[in-house]
Each structure stands twice: as structure tokens, then as C-alpha cells.
Design an enzyme around this catalytic site. Sequence first.
Site, PDB file in Angstrom:
ATOM      1  N   LYS A  20       0.851  -1.193   0.000  1.00  0.00           N
ATOM      2  CA  LYS A  20       0.000   0.000   0.000  1.00  0.00           C
ATOM      3  C   LYS A  20       0.884   1.241   0.000  1.00  0.00           C
ATOM      4  O   LYS A  20       1.506   1.586   0.994  1.00  0.00           O
ATOM      5  CB  LYS A  20      -0.933   0.054   1.212  1.00  0.00           C
ATOM      6  CG  LYS A  20      -2.078   1.040   0.927  1.00  0.00           C
ATOM      7  CD  LYS A  20      -2.675   1.715   2.109  1.00  0.00           C
ATOM      8  CE  LYS A  20      -1.917   2.881   2.644  1.00  0.00           C
ATOM      9  NZ  LYS A  20      -1.790   4.038   1.737  1.00  0.00           N
ATOM     10  N   GLU A  22       9.723   1.382  10.470  1.00  0.00           N
ATOM     11  CA  GLU A  22      10.787   2.349  10.126  1.00  0.00           C
ATOM     12  C   GLU A  22      10.157   3.731  10.208  1.00  0.00           C
ATOM     13  O   GLU A  22       9.357   4.107   9.355  1.00  0.00           O
ATOM     14  CB  GLU A  22      11.296   2.101   8.692  1.00  0.00           C
ATOM     15  CG  GLU A  22      11.848   0.716   8.433  1.00  0.00           C
ATOM     16  CD  GLU A  22      13.195   0.481   9.090  1.00  0.00           C
ATOM     17  OE1 GLU A  22      13.774   1.429   9.667  1.00  0.00           O
ATOM     18  OE2 GLU A  22      13.666  -0.663   9.040  1.00  0.00           O
ATOM     19  N   CYS A  72      13.348  11.180   6.314  1.00  0.00           N
ATOM     20  CA  CYS A  72      13.338  10.690   7.696  1.00  0.00           C
ATOM     21  C   CYS A  72      14.638  11.022   8.397  1.00  0.00           C
ATOM     22  O   CYS A  72      14.658  11.243   9.606  1.00  0.00           O
ATOM     23  CB  CYS A  72      13.095   9.193   7.706  1.00  0.00           C
ATOM     24  SG  CYS A  72      14.224   8.292   6.652  1.00  0.00           S
ATOM     25  N   GLU A  87       9.536  16.078  15.087  1.00  0.00           N
ATOM     26  CA  GLU A  87       9.928  15.994  13.679  1.00  0.00           C
ATOM     27  C   GLU A  87       9.134  17.033  12.884  1.00  0.00           C
ATOM     28  O   GLU A  87       7.906  17.070  12.964  1.00  0.00           O
ATOM     29  CB  GLU A  87       9.624  14.589  13.137  1.00  0.00           C
ATOM     30  CG  GLU A  87      10.116  14.396  11.715  1.00  0.00           C
ATOM     31  CD  GLU A  87       9.795  13.005  11.144  1.00  0.00           C
ATOM     32  OE1 GLU A  87       8.674  12.512  11.377  1.00  0.00           O
ATOM     33  OE2 GLU A  87      10.664  12.439  10.464  1.00  0.00           O
TER      34      GLU A  87
HETATM   35  P1  NAD Z   1       2.292   8.466   7.396  1.00  0.00           P
HETATM   36  O1  NAD Z   1       2.555   7.752   8.663  1.00  0.00           O
HETATM   37  O2  NAD Z   1       1.289   9.553   7.373  1.00  0.00           O
HETATM   38  O3  NAD Z   1       1.856   7.442   6.254  1.00  0.00           O
HETATM   39  C1  NAD Z   1       2.606   6.287   5.962  1.00  0.00           C
HETATM   40  C2  NAD Z   1       1.707   5.286   5.266  1.00  0.00           C
HETATM   41  O4  NAD Z   1       0.725   4.822   6.175  1.00  0.00           O
HETATM   42  C3  NAD Z   1       0.960   5.840   4.066  1.00  0.00           C
HETATM   43  O5  NAD Z   1       0.914   4.851   3.058  1.00  0.00           O
HETATM   44  C4  NAD Z   1      -0.418   6.080   4.637  1.00  0.00           C
HETATM   45  O6  NAD Z   1      -1.435   6.094   3.658  1.00  0.00           O
HETATM   46  C5  NAD Z   1      -0.559   4.892   5.559  1.00  0.00           C
HETATM   47  N1  NAD Z   1      -1.573   5.021   6.610  1.00  0.00           N
HETATM   48  C6  NAD Z   1      -2.162   6.133   7.084  1.00  0.00           C
HETATM   49  N2  NAD Z   1      -3.008   5.826   8.090  1.00  0.00           N
HETATM   50  C7  NAD Z   1      -2.965   4.483   8.246  1.00  0.00           C
HETATM   51  C8  NAD Z   1      -3.590   3.566   9.135  1.00  0.00           C
HETATM   52  N3  NAD Z   1      -4.461   3.968  10.064  1.00  0.00           N
HETATM   53  N4  NAD Z   1      -3.272   2.269   9.038  1.00  0.00           N
HETATM   54  C9  NAD Z   1      -2.362   1.830   8.138  1.00  0.00           C
HETATM   55  N5  NAD Z   1      -1.746   2.659   7.263  1.00  0.00           N
HETATM   56  C10 NAD Z   1      -2.038   3.971   7.318  1.00  0.00           C
HETATM   57  O7  NAD Z   1       3.713   8.996   6.909  1.00  0.00           O
HETATM   58  P2  NAD Z   1       4.013   9.935   5.678  1.00  0.00           P
HETATM   59  O8  NAD Z   1       3.551  11.314   5.995  1.00  0.00           O
HETATM   60  O9  NAD Z   1       3.579   9.292   4.425  1.00  0.00           O
HETATM   61  O10 NAD Z   1       5.625   9.887   5.682  1.00  0.00           O
HETATM   62  C11 NAD Z   1       6.383  10.680   6.493  1.00  0.00           C
HETATM   63  C12 NAD Z   1       6.892   9.927   7.702  1.00  0.00           C
HETATM   64  O11 NAD Z   1       7.600   8.760   7.288  1.00  0.00           O
HETATM   65  C13 NAD Z   1       7.889  10.747   8.485  1.00  0.00           C
HETATM   66  O12 NAD Z   1       7.666  10.585   9.867  1.00  0.00           O
HETATM   67  C14 NAD Z   1       9.212  10.153   8.064  1.00  0.00           C
HETATM   68  O13 NAD Z   1      10.255  10.388   8.980  1.00  0.00           O
HETATM   69  C15 NAD Z   1       8.872   8.726   7.944  1.00  0.00           C
HETATM   70  N6  NAD Z   1       9.861   8.016   7.116  1.00  0.00           N
HETATM   71  C16 NAD Z   1      10.668   7.080   7.699  1.00  0.00           C
HETATM   72  C17 NAD Z   1      11.646   6.441   6.942  1.00  0.00           C
HETATM   73  C18 NAD Z   1      12.545   5.380   7.533  1.00  0.00           C
HETATM   74  O14 NAD Z   1      13.081   4.571   6.775  1.00  0.00           O
HETATM   75  N7  NAD Z   1      12.741   5.340   8.834  1.00  0.00           N
HETATM   76  C19 NAD Z   1      11.772   6.752   5.576  1.00  0.00           C
HETATM   77  C20 NAD Z   1      10.939   7.716   5.038  1.00  0.00           C
HETATM   78  C21 NAD Z   1       9.980   8.343   5.809  1.00  0.00           C
END
Ligand code: NAD
Length: 486
Positions: free
Chosen positions: A173, A247, A281, A379
Amino acid sequence: MTETFANFIDNRDVPAEQTMDTSDPFTGEVWAIVPDDPGAVDLAVNAARSAFDTGPWKTMPAKERAKLMVKLGELLSRDAAELAVIESRDNGKIIRETSAQTAGLANYLDYFAGYADKIQGTQIPSPAPNFLIYTERKPRGVVGAIVPWNSPLSLLVWKLGPLLAAGCTAVVKPSDITPVTALLLGQRAREAGFPPGVINVVTGGAEVGAALTAHPGLDLITFTGGGVTARHVAAAAAKNLTPTVLELGGKSPQIVFEDADVEAATNGLLAGIFAAGGQTCVAGSRAYLHESIADEVLGRVTQRAETIVLGDPGKMETEMGPVASDAQRDRILGMLERASNEGANVVTGGVVDPKLGGRFLRPTVLNNVTNQTSIVRQEVFGPVLACMTFSNEEEVLALANDSDFGLAAGVWTNDIRRAHRCSRDLDVGTVWINTYRNVSFAAPFGGTKQSGYGRDNGLEAIDAFLNTKTTWIETEGATRDPFVLG
Ligand code: NAD
């Protein structure tokens, strides 16, 4: 013109009645319509289950699995330029970076393809001569893979490499902000010859994500995203006792010691926070500058920040694009306002770019902040660098570790002993010494504390996707006391 996409399930393009729009953060225009149907999740999990339990994938020799992975990498390389354009259109990231990312996807698949036929168990020394004991490493099963918007294809391939090498199947997803490239990857997997159901992609928002994480048919969930969502994911997974790899985000410190190469450190600070507009991230969002060089470094960073070329992410000369959504821009501006109320000083930036407007935030440098200022603890996921000073190593390591997060850290010093001491004492998943923001398929990546658990990349990434099975064989026909543990 708006394009309409279908889910990718069982190697078929499966349209959905419920859909959502995806827009270009630069123009603000809707450019694609994609499925947003929680009902599709069940279909996709069932397809992945059948492929895992009964499909040709189950009995395919590892070498053949590897060939398919290499072929997928070749097709992604063939279409790297097209995929980069779509990735930039979806998330506003500059084409310079998306081009480099899509051109490198094959390396990740190749690396793990090379491991597919080297996954092996061990023969265990037996406690008695009449037993042969051995282990096998078996694919865990059906994996739900949820990825964010900031590096959609890269982060997806970070997960697909090890899970395919392990012999698992997947329901992917992608983020609702960047849904399209994962669907295109699915189509290329079909073209490469992957059997139906091995890779499935369902697009949509939180409801689709929640339907996936709550599904009892998953054997593992691997999630990259924010901490708030991760808590929902972990809670849903716990109901089925589905294991998770998380992650998550960071608030990574960059420490510049008095003996650092100031020019290299300045460059590293800029790369850490303004590359990708801070929407990474590993953004190095907390700078700790030794008091003897703080003014010089702050001056250099500010001067360069003010000349960063903002503009169309699709142009090669652009250095920073817009933030990905209006909501993200407003959130960052709200955090900056709160920081000002707490005493932070805006050295440069802090506003929407007066010429470009919209989602273009000026590269922002703050000082007069402490570890207690809210923006130093949370963050931001935007182009905001908070600068502080320190006087000695012990103090700065304590400040750097004083964070809920533990994803990465940068250290700038020419003292090799100090470099190793810092690496030893920083409680993070990755330490970069005199460099920043390097990643590789071969280098494990992940966090400590609220930056999550489990690792992407490196040989150990594969562990999450494997179960160990132990077999005991009695070789001599000996009988045993049936009432005592043998
Ligand atoms: P997010 O947590 O808003 O979304 C991540 C994913 O989860 C998306 O596909 C979203 O549609 C899905 N999602 C949303 N609600 C959900 C639910 N209730 N159940 C299951 N899935 C759900 O994150 P974002 O805004 O897309 O990305 C930014 C975040 O990701 C930042 O915190 C960033 O630091 C982190 N990030 C971490 C890494 C790493 O490798 N550690 C890499 C890139 C980004």
C-alpha cells in the site's frame, strides 16, 4: 489530462468504484485518479495467500526467483526516467534526486537477488548421538508493505528486495499522496514474469491502510511512515499477533566540533536539512555547533540557504521544490510560530517564498533554541534547521541523545578517536562521520527508540521475512521415557 489507474491484484488491473485524486504539489492540479477502496484489500491478501500457498512461486528454485528480481530491476532501469518524472509530479521532489533514485532501484533488487539462493539453515550439534538436528529458513508468508510519500519507489524496493529474496509474497500500500509509481512497478513485475499474486498493489488512504493492517491473513507487516500512524499499525497488528517492522521518523542531530573541516560541515548541514526540502526521515534537523566556530558555521549555512534555488521540481537546476501538501505547509508554519513564541530567532526563512507562494517554504535556519523548544523535540519534516551551541564533547553527546528519536546522527571532526567515541555513544541506528545522508542496499538502516525497530537494507533485512524451522530426526530406533522431556 487526468489519468485513471486501477489496483494491481493477481497480475490484473482491477478497477475500483471508490476512488481518490492525486495532485501535483507544484501546480496543485489533479493529475491522476486512483482506487481508494478498503474492500480491495481482501482480494489482494487472498491473491498473495494463494500465490504463497499453492502458486508456482512456492516451488520455484531460488535461482529462478532471483532471475525475476533482476529482470524487474532491468525494467525499472529501462523506465527510470519516466518513473522519476512521475515521482516528482506526485511528491514535488526535485528531478535531480528522483532521477538518481529511480536509476538506482535495480541495485537494490540485484543485491537481494544475489542472496536468494544463499538462504540456508544449519546443522545443530546434537545432545545425543542418535539425533540429527537441522534448521531451515522458511519464508514467513504474506507481507503487508506500507510506505510513505517522500521516497515512494525507493522505500518500496527496500522492502521488496529482501521479501522477494526470502520467497514471501506482498500486498503493497503506497501513500495516498504518491500512489502511482507502485502501480507501475506492479505492471513491470507482471512484464518481468512474476507469477500472479506475488506482488499486489492497493492504493488508498488511511482506511485502506487500516483494512490491510487489521487483516488476519498477513504474516508480517513492514511499515515505513510516521510515529502516529505506526501506533495504529502496531495496535491493529497486535490483535492478530502479526509481527511488525517499523521504520519511523527522526530528529537527527548534526554535531560540528571545533576541529571540523568547516566547509565540508557546512555542506553536510545543508545536505542534511535542505535536500528534499527536509522531507526525509534522516533530516539533520538539530545542529550542535561548537561555540568557537558556531558564528562562522551559522553564517555560512545561512548565506548558502538564502541562495538555494527554489522552483519547478521538474527542472534540473532546481535545488528545492515545494513541500508535498498544503496541510504539511500549514503544519510547518504552525510549528514555526510556536517556536517563535517560545523564543526562537529566525535567522533566515520562516515564511512562504514571497515570489513563488503556494507550498514553497523558504529554507529556514533558527537559533536561540534549546533542547526544550518544541521544534527541537518534534519531527518537522520540512526545511527547518535548529542551531544550538555546545562547549564540550560530553555535553553535546548528552544533548544529541536527549531525544525521543534515534534514527541517525552526523559528526564532523578530524579527530579519529573522537569520531569513534561519538559513534559508540550516540543512541541511533546510523552514524555518519564527516558525511551525511548516505544509504546503500548493503548498509542496514533503521532506528532506535521512537524511530522504530527492525532494519531495511543489508543482509539482516532479510531476517524479518524468514522463520526458522527446526527438524529432529531419531537415527537409531532408540526408545525413550514418554513422560520426560527429552
Ligand atoms: P504516514 O505515517 O502519514 O503514512 C505512511 C503510510 O501509512 C501511508 O501509506 C499512509 O497512507 C498509511 N496510513 C495512514 N493511516 C494508516 C492507518 N491507520 N493504518 C495503516 N496505514 C495507514 O507517513 P508519511 O507522511 O507518508 O511519511 C512521512 C513519515 O515517514 C515521516 O515521519 C518520516 O520520517 C517517515 N519516514 C521514515 C523512513 C525510515 O526509513 N525510517 C523513511 C521515510 C519516511
